[in-house]
Scaffold this active site. Structure first.
Site, PDB file in Angstrom:
ATOM      1  N   ARG A 258      17.327 -19.798  -5.009  1.00  0.00           N
ATOM      2  CA  ARG A 258      17.213 -18.983  -6.216  1.00  0.00           C
ATOM      3  C   ARG A 258      18.179 -17.810  -6.082  1.00  0.00           C
ATOM      4  O   ARG A 258      17.901 -16.822  -5.422  1.00  0.00           O
ATOM      5  CB  ARG A 258      15.768 -18.484  -6.348  1.00  0.00           C
ATOM      6  N   HIS A 262      13.137 -13.858  -9.285  1.00  0.00           N
ATOM      7  CA  HIS A 262      12.132 -14.833  -9.726  1.00  0.00           C
ATOM      8  C   HIS A 262      12.051 -14.806 -11.248  1.00  0.00           C
ATOM      9  O   HIS A 262      12.191 -15.839 -11.901  1.00  0.00           O
ATOM     10  CB  HIS A 262      10.773 -14.498  -9.116  1.00  0.00           C
ATOM     11  N   TYR A 271      12.533  -7.612  -1.261  1.00  0.00           N
ATOM     12  CA  TYR A 271      11.921  -8.538  -0.308  1.00  0.00           C
ATOM     13  C   TYR A 271      12.901  -9.500   0.351  1.00  0.00           C
ATOM     14  O   TYR A 271      12.503 -10.283   1.221  1.00  0.00           O
ATOM     15  CB  TYR A 271      10.785  -9.327  -0.974  1.00  0.00           C
TER      16      TYR A 271
END
Length: 365
Positions: A258, A262, A271
């Site tokens: 990805r 998100h 993160y």
């Protein structure tokens, strides 16, 4: 009873055909028609530029939260390419490339991300379900549709998509167990993009691969380079053929990444590291495919520039159509029942009177 190893009949394989540098394994190359290769590239490019445009629209407040599929175009387009018109596709929400290939108008997806349920209305003649955000909920639908395909005996296959995070949901396990027990014609593609929002794949499951989970359900599994459009086509093509011939379901783990957030509701910098993202950039499925096509003499700079102009114009026109769309406020009354019940018809009449600014007749309440 002596100690020994169980003899499992199902297998788990790995597959990669196109290197990050665009070099093909000649023995595994599916040797697709050049026109198909060019169409596949155009669809991948369209999905990439759509993604970029949608991010800008979201930042401008013109749509709601958006979930990018940047870097995952091959993982969905490859399996969609091998489907026939009577087959079914059940997406999650990062399958824009597959949906464009299946015939979904761009404005439908724009409206969906803008909160307009017209975007969930499947185009006429397409055996698809709309986007599904609740994690892994669509996997149950995929297994059920596959079961229906088997009962109808028409040779149709169901193709489902889910993310690596979805494999931790009970819905996923129930659906895959059902698919294995009843040997339904299901091909389930897990888009393993390494992150379930902020949870890394290493904390998602202790199994070395997601593909090996297939063994627990009594089906074959295969781990595929999800950024390799040719490998995804070959793996999905074999799985669809097997399912169509009565061989049962297959679990495909598409290893991808990805590249963006998100959704636009989170900040991936909190993160994951920039270094990790940089490590995956050379494996970009679009760039890799460009190199392959260029080496085959099917894509040059002038052709690429022409395609860039075409898809940019196509997306801009779709944005205009989406923003000009005026929904019918009476549509919810017609959306649920094939034949509208009397009580709902009375409510519709009352609503129409309200819209017209008149008082409803006595007895409509």
């Amino acid at each position: 009873m002596p100690r020994g190893k169980l003899d499992l009949t199902n297998t788990v394989e790995t597959l990669s055909i196109l290197s990050p540098e665009g070099v093909v394994d000649e023995a595994l190359d599916p040797r697709l028609d050049p026109r198909d290769l060019q169409r596949l590239y155009r669809t991948m490019l369209l999905a990439r530029r759509y993604d970029e445009r949608m991010l800008r629209l979201q930042r401008q407040g013109r749509i709601g939260t958006f979930g990018p599929s940047l870097g995952q175009e091959a993982a969905s387009l490859g399996p969609a390419y091998v489907l026939g018109p009577n087959d079914w596709m059940i997406p999650a929400f990062r399958e824009a490339a597959a949906m464009f290939h299946r015939g979904w108008p761009i404005e439908k997806l724009i409206l969906w991300w803008g909160g307009n349920e017209f975007g969930s209305q499947v185009p006429e003649g397409i055996n698809d379900l709309p986007n599904c955000v609740p994690i892994a909920g669509q996997v149950m639908h995929a297994a059920g549709i596959a079961w229906g395909c088997k009962l109808r005996k028409e040779g149709a296959v169901a193709l489902g998509f889910v993310g690596d995070g979805g494999t931790s949901e009970g819905d996923f396990h129930e659906a895959m167990n059902c698919a294995g027990v009843f040997r339904v014609p299901l091909v389930m593609v897990v888009q393993n993009n390494q992150w379930a929002i902020s949870l890394p794949r290493a904390k998602q499951t202790a199994s070395p691969t997601i593909a090996q989970k297939a063994l627990a359900y009594g089906m074959d599994g295969i781990q595929v380079d999800g950024n390799d459009i040719l490998a995804m086509i070959v793996a999905a093509g074999e799985a669809v053929k097997k399912a169509r011939e009565g061989g049962g379901p297959t679990l495909i783990e598409a290893v991808t990444y990805r590249m963006a957030m998100h959704t636009t509701a989170d900040d991936p910098k909190k993160y994951r590291s920039d270094e990790e993202v940089e490590e995956w950039k050379p494996r970009d499925p679009l760039v890799r495919f460009e190199k392959y096509l260029a080496a085959r003499g099917l894509l040059d700079e002038s052709a690429r520039a022409r395609l860039e102009e075409e898809v940019t114009g196509e997306i801009s026109a779709a944005v205009e159509r989406a923003e000009a769309f005026v929904p019918d406020p009476q549509e919810p009354f017609r959306h649920v029942f094939e034949q509208m019940p009397d009580y709902l018809h009375r409510q519709l009449q009352e609503f129409r009177a309200y819209l017209e600014g008149t008082r409803p007749a006595v007895g409509h309440r």
